[in-house]
Enzyme design. Structure first.
Site, short mmCIF file in Angstrom:
data_model
loop_
_atom_site.label_atom_id
_atom_site.label_comp_id
_atom_site.label_asym_id
_atom_site.label_seq_id
_atom_site.Cartn_x
_atom_site.Cartn_y
_atom_site.Cartn_z
N GLY A 102 12.31 -29.32 5.84
CA GLY A 102 10.94 -28.84 5.81
C GLY A 102 9.97 -29.93 5.39
O GLY A 102 10.33 -31.10 5.32
N ASN A 103 8.74 -29.54 5.13
CA ASN A 103 7.74 -30.50 4.66
C ASN A 103 6.80 -29.81 3.69
O ASN A 103 6.91 -28.61 3.44
CB ASN A 103 6.98 -31.11 5.85
CG ASN A 103 6.22 -30.06 6.64
OD1 ASN A 103 5.27 -29.46 6.15
ND2 ASN A 103 6.68 -29.81 7.86
N ARG A 104 5.88 -30.57 3.11
CA ARG A 104 5.09 -30.07 1.99
C ARG A 104 3.82 -29.33 2.39
O ARG A 104 3.01 -28.98 1.52
CB ARG A 104 4.74 -31.23 1.06
CG ARG A 104 5.92 -31.72 0.24
CD ARG A 104 5.57 -32.95 -0.57
NE ARG A 104 4.46 -32.73 -1.49
CZ ARG A 104 3.81 -33.69 -2.13
NH1 ARG A 104 4.17 -34.95 -1.94
NH2 ARG A 104 2.81 -33.40 -2.93
#
Ligand code: CTP
Ligand code: CA
Length: 233
Positions: free
Chosen positions: A33-35
């Site tokens: 995932g990412n932020r």
């Protein structure tokens, strides 16, 4: 110095906004995932609705409380997408009859080549794990390549660069993607994500060395983005 435009200047406009981060599965219980919180994209959707547009918001993984706010707006229809592939399907379909598409989603650049059927286990591990990743299609570049006359395509770009290098990267990315407007966001370990404030450059084909700079909370950036879209149409 920013004068908030009158509500109604987006009346009759059909817009699609993507928001949040995609998640690419590794196995049934894990993902890459990412932020991204979705905050900027949701602000773009809410601002458009407040100014009279009909909005379809395609939300990847976002902060639920932010999404709940958007869902309350009668002019915003929310659809969900988990992976980059799902986001691409939903966005392509929605874009077919949209006047403006804003790709604020943080799309995973890569997905796992072979998603494991069952949970990966350490039982037969030698202490390392190698995942093969394959590049995802560039959704916004595809939209720009197939855009209808009169359709405006907007991208976002988060860059860990500053000054002239930030502007140069923005110009290259605008050209590479073929979008009409690229909102370039300076990010870092402590900047840009999970924060209410934002500072963004608006790069267009004619903005040259002096793109407009907008700083403020994400709603102010969103309103400035719609002003910039209107100036292009
Ligand atoms: N984007 C997209 N599809 C992808 C990757 C990105 O549509 N597979 C969109 C994003 O939603 C954003 C824009 O492209 O609007 C720019 O994203 P960014 O990650 O900055 O661009 P990349 O081409 O992935 O370049 P980089 O290698 O710098 O990550
Ligand atoms: Ca990327």
């Amino acid at each position: 110095s920013i004068v908030r435009p009158a509500p109604g200047d987006l009346d009759g406009l059909d817009v699609v906004v993507t928001a949040g981060g995609t998640r690419e599965p590794i196995d049934p219980v894990r993902f890459i995932g990412n932020r991204s919180s979705g905050r900027q994209g949701i602000a773009v959707a809410v601002a458009a609705a407040a100014r009279g547009a009909r909005v379809r918001l395609i939300a990847a993984h976002v902060e639920q409380a932010l999404l709940a706010e958007a869902e309350q707006h009668p002019a915003i229809a929310v659809a969900r997408a988990g992976t980059a592939a799902e986001l691409q399907d939903a966005t392509q379909q929605a874009a077919s009859d949209a006047d403006v598409v804003v790709m604020a989603a943080a799309v995973a650049d890569y997905r796992v080549a072979d998603v494991a059927e069952g949970k990966l286990t350490k039982e037969s591990s030698d202490g390392t794990l190698t995942l093969q990743l394959v590049e995802n299609p560039d959704i916004v570049a595809g939209l720009a390549a197939r855009r209808r006359p009169g359709q405006t395509i907007v991208g976002f770009a988060a860059e860990t660069a500053q000054g002239e290098e930030l502007r140069a990267r923005g110009r290259r990315k605008l050209a590479r993607k073929g979008v009409d407007l690229l909102a370039v966001n300076e990010v870092g370990w402590e900047r840009g994500f999970e924060t209410p404030d934002n500072s963004v450059l608006f790069v267009t084909a004619t903005s040259g060395d002096a793109p407009e700079v907008v700083s403020g909370d994400k709603r102010q950036v969103a309103d400035a983005l719609w002003d910039a879209v209107l100036a292009l149409r």
